[in-house]
Design a protein around this motif. Structure first.
Motif, PDB file in Angstrom:
ATOM      1  N   LEU A 121      -4.834 -25.343 -50.118  1.00 27.41           N
ATOM      2  CA  LEU A 121      -5.757 -24.575 -51.043  1.00 27.41           C
ATOM      3  C   LEU A 121      -5.508 -25.174 -52.467  1.00 27.41           C
ATOM      4  N   LEU A 122      -3.947 -25.223 -52.525  1.00 27.01           N
ATOM      5  CA  LEU A 122      -3.558 -25.402 -54.089  1.00 27.01           C
ATOM      6  C   LEU A 122      -4.253 -26.884 -54.344  1.00 27.01           C
ATOM      7  N   ASP A 123      -4.328 -27.666 -53.653  1.00 24.61           N
ATOM      8  CA  ASP A 123      -4.767 -28.918 -53.806  1.00 24.61           C
ATOM      9  C   ASP A 123      -6.199 -28.870 -54.517  1.00 24.61           C
ATOM     10  N   LEU A 124      -7.165 -28.067 -53.738  1.00 23.62           N
ATOM     11  CA  LEU A 124      -8.246 -27.876 -53.743  1.00 23.62           C
ATOM     12  C   LEU A 124      -8.587 -27.446 -55.281  1.00 23.62           C
ATOM     13  N   ASP A 125      -7.553 -26.523 -55.883  1.00 20.10           N
ATOM     14  CA  ASP A 125      -7.722 -26.027 -57.437  1.00 20.10           C
ATOM     15  C   ASP A 125      -7.566 -27.076 -58.235  1.00 20.10           C
ATOM     16  N   PHE A 126      -6.920 -28.490 -57.885  1.00 21.08           N
ATOM     17  CA  PHE A 126      -7.068 -29.572 -58.860  1.00 21.08           C
ATOM     18  C   PHE A 126      -7.982 -30.641 -58.785  1.00 21.08           C
ATOM     19  N   HIS A 136     -16.577 -35.632 -53.122  1.00 20.06           N
ATOM     20  CA  HIS A 136     -17.905 -35.399 -52.383  1.00 20.06           C
ATOM     21  C   HIS A 136     -17.508 -34.898 -50.959  1.00 20.06           C
ATOM     22  N   VAL A 137     -16.394 -35.251 -50.499  1.00 26.52           N
ATOM     23  CA  VAL A 137     -16.034 -34.628 -49.256  1.00 26.52           C
ATOM     24  C   VAL A 137     -14.747 -34.466 -49.124  1.00 26.52           C
ATOM     25  N   VAL A 138     -14.162 -33.129 -48.597  1.00 25.89           N
ATOM     26  CA  VAL A 138     -12.814 -32.725 -48.651  1.00 25.89           C
ATOM     27  C   VAL A 138     -12.368 -32.928 -46.982  1.00 25.89           C
ATOM     28  N   VAL A 170     -11.332 -23.673 -41.788  1.00 21.12           N
ATOM     29  CA  VAL A 170     -12.234 -24.239 -42.605  1.00 21.12           C
ATOM     30  C   VAL A 170     -13.000 -23.054 -43.652  1.00 21.12           C
ATOM     31  N   LYS A 171     -13.128 -21.814 -43.225  1.00 13.42           N
ATOM     32  CA  LYS A 171     -13.834 -20.996 -44.028  1.00 13.42           C
ATOM     33  C   LYS A 171     -12.748 -20.593 -45.213  1.00 13.42           C
ATOM     34  N   LYS A 172     -11.746 -20.626 -44.979  1.00 13.59           N
ATOM     35  CA  LYS A 172     -10.777 -20.644 -46.112  1.00 13.59           C
ATOM     36  C   LYS A 172     -10.889 -21.622 -47.110  1.00 13.59           C
ATOM     37  N   ILE A 174     -12.945 -23.668 -52.386  1.00 15.88           N
ATOM     38  CA  ILE A 174     -14.000 -24.586 -53.094  1.00 15.88           C
ATOM     39  C   ILE A 174     -14.961 -23.733 -53.859  1.00 15.88           C
ATOM     40  N   ALA A 175     -15.683 -22.889 -53.266  1.00 17.50           N
ATOM     41  CA  ALA A 175     -16.725 -22.102 -53.927  1.00 17.50           C
ATOM     42  C   ALA A 175     -16.042 -21.392 -55.403  1.00 17.50           C
TER      43      ALA A 175
END
Lengths: 520, 403
Positions: free
Chosen positions: B182-187, B194-196, B207-209, B214-215
């Motif tokens: 989740l921290l990776d996503l912030d960066f 395009h795709v995670v 998946v929902k988390k 991402i949102a």
């Protein structure tokens, strides 16, 4: 002493004199027409040599004394043992014992194994080195540590030309030979230190005043084949070991594993096919690097697929070229040097694997040479500029690190292709101007990079022939701009001092560029 | 005063650098540059470091850089990592410009035959990855990154996303599991990902988390592009729940399987025949098809065995998979070729497409070819075959005109 410099036909400043000899500045491809007659060694008499043909003396020092080596003379060697050479350094050890000074070493190339000789430059035994410099000796020269003379870089053909034309007079040639007889006939294809051909010392044998053969495998007369003829030879010396076989064949024999280089090699082979060069009876030469090897392998697959056979392939040979010969994909290998033991074996045993010399292949001052008859050559370079001029001797930091080899001589082929990465790490290879100009752009036809293929605009025929193919043909300026974008702008140029430390000869003996001392 | 280091140095290091940063109380900043490219880029390296120090409001520091030809985006990432290691709460970023060539999108149904894994902390493999023409590149933050370098890799991947031209490849990032991911996503989210890829996915909740994070990140950065998801099934539990996972978010475009971890999880070893994983692979194919997303197969790990790779792709294709992972660029062409439709498949697809278009032109609701009726799923599949044939170079884009 202040060096006098003049601007040559490619805008480079070159000295008017080098090591006490007046020079001609480069005038353009095919422009310089020499006159006069070739050099010649003194006439010898059979009466001065033993009737039984036995010219063996007890050691190298005795031989050097017997042929009259004195201070100030020029001593030549060949580089067929590459980084496994155990003879060149010992000549100067013996000369040191003899108390000599100011010798000139004239090797056909130097390797890292020759780095110990810098101590003899430092102490005055060696005045300077004239010869293609690889690695440590090049760097030593670049740093201004050979102040008494200039390094002179010549191609293999240029070295033959310089000796033949009398630009370089060899007083004593020392030819290390894997097999020799007491008369001095010798070859490189047999014996424990077999290296293939010995023809880098052909000119030395023909034109030197005195010739010494050093071998670790003496056989009774006759030594067959005699690549070097004993009739040129004054003395024969037998030593324990002339070369380290593991390092003799130290050319790159591994195909590159780099996916980017493989891509470049594959694109090069596709270019050769799409441009119509790949046809029955064609010929090619590929250098010794990993990318060139991979090119040959891709090309081999294409030849098989299309049922095409080459008339000849030019070596440096290796097991891959030998496989092509043995599988009937070429009629001949015409080979200047062998890069692995399979190449040595093939040259020894297969009459279609022919040893060629710098005279037959490369000498520009002859009645033609084979180099101009090859349909395409694939060569390396450290830098290429937007005018297709290329550098093979210095790196972008200005250090002299490579010899020219046969590179300049090969540029005369029907299609000269340089497959090179557009940048190495962060070092752009495509530049506005090369650091050292070794080959004029008019002879360099195609640059294959991982980011596209640039065709020299002078070669409209090639541009037309690949039109409509799916090859990524792009202007060289466009690829260069893309690389500068990736690397973070145009690179600053290397900083040099004013003094010239080495010169680069063109194939006709004229000066095409200078190498200056790098700034500290 | 505080001192920190980032990056790597040593003989075998290429396209990377090592930076040591030491904050001082006074005296301004000094930069000591030792670089393989000093003669070309020494001055610009020093400028870049000084610019970076300003971004982080560091006025007094001693910086040492040992550089093996790192490109500017890597140098910037290493400096930022050094700063973050010294100041764990640092929020500022030292961002390279967005290269225009990185600004392209993707779409839900694009071809995903080959996706090339690239270690996220290693620039040298990324720079030319696009040249080898995979359908996608995966900048990996998970297994290829040492646990002590996770912080470094996510900054590096972010910078790579802004700078490297992947030449039309789909831009994917594999994040870590759980909170680290989740921290990776912030960066990375804001930088045209395009795709995670969600590794070792075992529940719809995971998946929902990811989707929610991402949102949030998109909102925070005012990013509007779609970020698609590809969960990776790598355990028995994940395989059992494959359909729930595949339907956990509308952003999922593909479902894939990782066999190294899966076979370990079920207490066996991976074999070339793959009998031990047959059920799980078919489970993934069926779950993906039921959820209308693409089923994508695992990697083939013997990079020297090209024929084995080709066979494994043909097998994957026969099982219903549409793509395969690559760990070496030379695998890409083999994979793309093996997924290409056969001449017979192309011929039939062309006939179906022409019949369909003819029926459309005549306003007919029913498509027929010869005496056979053609259902919509068959038309859809034919369209896919045509796309694949064009992408594989087996069919000209304007095949209708050439017809």
């Amino acid at each position: 002493m202040k060096q006098q410099l003049v601007k040559n036909a490619v805008g480079r400043m070159v000295p008017t004199a080098v090591n006490g000899k007046e020079q001609v500045a480069y005038m353009g491809v095919g422009k310089y027409k020499p006159t006069g007659r070739k050099a010649a060694p003194p006439i010898a008499s059979t009466g001065d040599y033993p009737c039984d043909g036995n010219k063996v003396v007890k050691d190298l020092r005795t031989a050097l004394e017997k042929v009259g080596l004195r201070s100030g003379m020029t001593v030549s060697t060949h580089h067929h043992f590459r980084n496994g050479d155990l003879v060149s350094n010992t000549i100067f050890d013996a000369a040191a014992e003899m108390g000599l000074k100011d010798l000139v070493w004239f090797p056909s190339a130097s390797f890292p194994c020759n780095a110990p000789l810098t101590k003899y430059i430092d102490n005055g035994l060696i005045h300077h080195i004239e010869g293609s410099m690889n690695g440590p000796l090049g760097e030593y020269t670049s740093r201004g540590k050979m102040p008494r003379g200039l390094g002179v870089l010549r191609s293999h053909g240029g070295r033959y030309q310089a000796v033949q034309d009398g630009e370089v007079h060899i007083d004593v040639a020392v030819i290390a030979a894997p097999t020799a007889d007491p008369f001095g006939n010798c070859n490189g294809v047999t014996g424990p230190s077999a290296c293939g051909s010995l023809f880098f010392s052909l000119a030395d044998s023909q034109y030197a005043d005195k010739v010494i053969v050093v071998t670790d495998n003496l056989v009774p007369f006759p030594c067959v084949p005699w690549q070097i003829q004993g009739n040129y030879v004054d003395c024969v010396v037998v030593v324990d070991k002339i070369g380290d076989p593991a390092k003799i064949v130290s050319g790159t024999t591994e195909i590159t594993k780099s996916p980017d280089r493989l891509l470049i090699a594959e694109m090069t082979a596709r270019f050769v096919r799409e441009a119509g060069i790949l046809k029955e009876g064609f010929s090619f030469q590929a250098g010794a690097g990993g990318t060139s090897l991979a090119f040959a392998i891709f090309l081999k697959d294409m030849m098989k697929e299309a049922g095409i056979k080459a008339r000849f392939i030019r070596g440096g040979s290796n097991k891959y070229l030998v496989e092509m010969l043995e599988e009937g994909l070429t009629d001949y290998i015409l080979d200047g040097q062998t890069f692995d033991l399979i190449g040595v074996r093939s040259m020894r045993d297969n009459p279609r694997h022919v040893a060629t010399s710098p005279f037959t292949s490369y000498n520009y001052h002859g009645k033609g040479n084979f180099g101009t008859m090859v349909d395409c050559v694939v060569l390396g370079a450290t830098e290429v500029d937007v005018n297709f001029n290329a550098n093979v001797v210095t790196h972008s930091d200005g250090l002299l690190l490579h010899g020219i080899g046969g590179w300049q001589n090969c540029l005369f082929s029907g299609c000269t292709i340089l497959p090179i990465p557009s940048f190495r790490d962060r070092i752009p290879v495509l530049l506005d101007e090369v650091t050292t100009l070794c080959g004029p752009g008019e002879l360099i036809d195609v640059i294959v990079t991982e980011r596209g293929i640039a065709i020299n605009p002078l070669r409209k025929d090639l541009l037309d022939r690949v039109k409509g193919s799916d090859l990524p043909i792009r202007p060289i300026e466009e690829i260069k701009a893309e690389v500068e974008g990736i690397c973070g702008g145009k690179p600053a140029r290397a900083k040099f001092k004013d003094n010239v430390v080495a010169v680069v000869k063109w194939v006709d003996g004229t000066l095409i560029d200078s190498v200056r001392q790098v700034a500290d | 005063m505080a001192r920190s280091e980032a990056g790597r140095r040593g003989k075998e290091i290429r396209s990377d650098c090592w930076i040591a940063l030491e904050e001082k109380a006074s005296g301004g900043s000094t930069v000591a540059v030792k670089s393989k490219v000093a003669s070309m880029y020494g001055a610009s390296l020093e400028d870049l470091i000084k610019k970076g120090l300003k971004v982080f409001g560091i006025d007094n520091a001693q910086v040492e850089i040992e550089d093996a030809g790192a490109l500017p985006f890597t140098v910037m990432a290493r400096l930022e990592t050094a700063v973050r290691r010294m100041r764990p709460d640092e929020k500022r970023e030292f961002l390279p410009d967005v290269a225009p060539a990185t600004l392209y999108g993707t779409h839900r149904d694009r071809l995903r035959r080959s996706r090339l894994y690239l270690p996220g902390n290693e620039a040298k493999f990324m720079i030319n990855a696009g040249l080898h023409k995979p359908d996608g590149v995966i900048l990996d933050l998970e297994d290829s990154v040492h646990p002590s370098e996770k912080d470094s890799a996510r900054v590096h991947v972010r910078n790579a996303l802004r700078q490297i031209d992947f030449m039309g490849c789909e831009r994917m990032v594999r994040i870590n599991q759980g909170n680290l991911g989740l921290l990776d996503l912030d960066f990375v989210v804001a930088h045209n990902v395009h795709v995670v890829l969600i590794p070792k996915c075992e529940s719809p909740d995971e998946v929902k988390k990811v989707d929610a994070r991402i949102a949030e990140a998109k909102k925070r950065h005012k990013a509007e592009h779609d970020v698609y998801l590809m969960p990776i099934i790598e355990s028995a539990l994940g395989a059992i729940r494959a359909y729930e996972i595949a339907t956990a978010s509308p952003n999922i475009v593909a479902l894939t399987i990782g066999l190294e971890d899966y076979t370990a999880d079920i207490g066996t070893r991976r074999t070339n025949e793959g009998r031990e994983s047959f059920w799980a692979r078919e489970q993934v194919v069926n779950a993906a098809r039921a959820a209308s997303v693409q089923p994508i197969d695992t990697v083939f790990s013997d990079v020297a065995d090209m024929e084995g790779l080709r066979q494994s792709v043909l097998e994957a294709k026969s099982l219903g998979f549409e793509g395969k992972g690559c760990i070496h660029p030379r695998q890409i062409e083999v994979i793309n070729d093996a997924f290409a439709p056969t001449e017979d498949e192309i011929k039939r697809a062309k006939a179906i497409m022409l019949a369909y278009e003819a029926a459309q032109a005549k306003g007919l609701g029913v498509v027929s070819l010869g005496s056979k009726m053609i259902d919509p799923p068959v038309v859809k599949r034919a369209l896919r075959t045509i796309d694949l044939a064009v992408a594989s170079g087996k069919l000209a884009e304007n095949w209708r005109e050439i017809q």
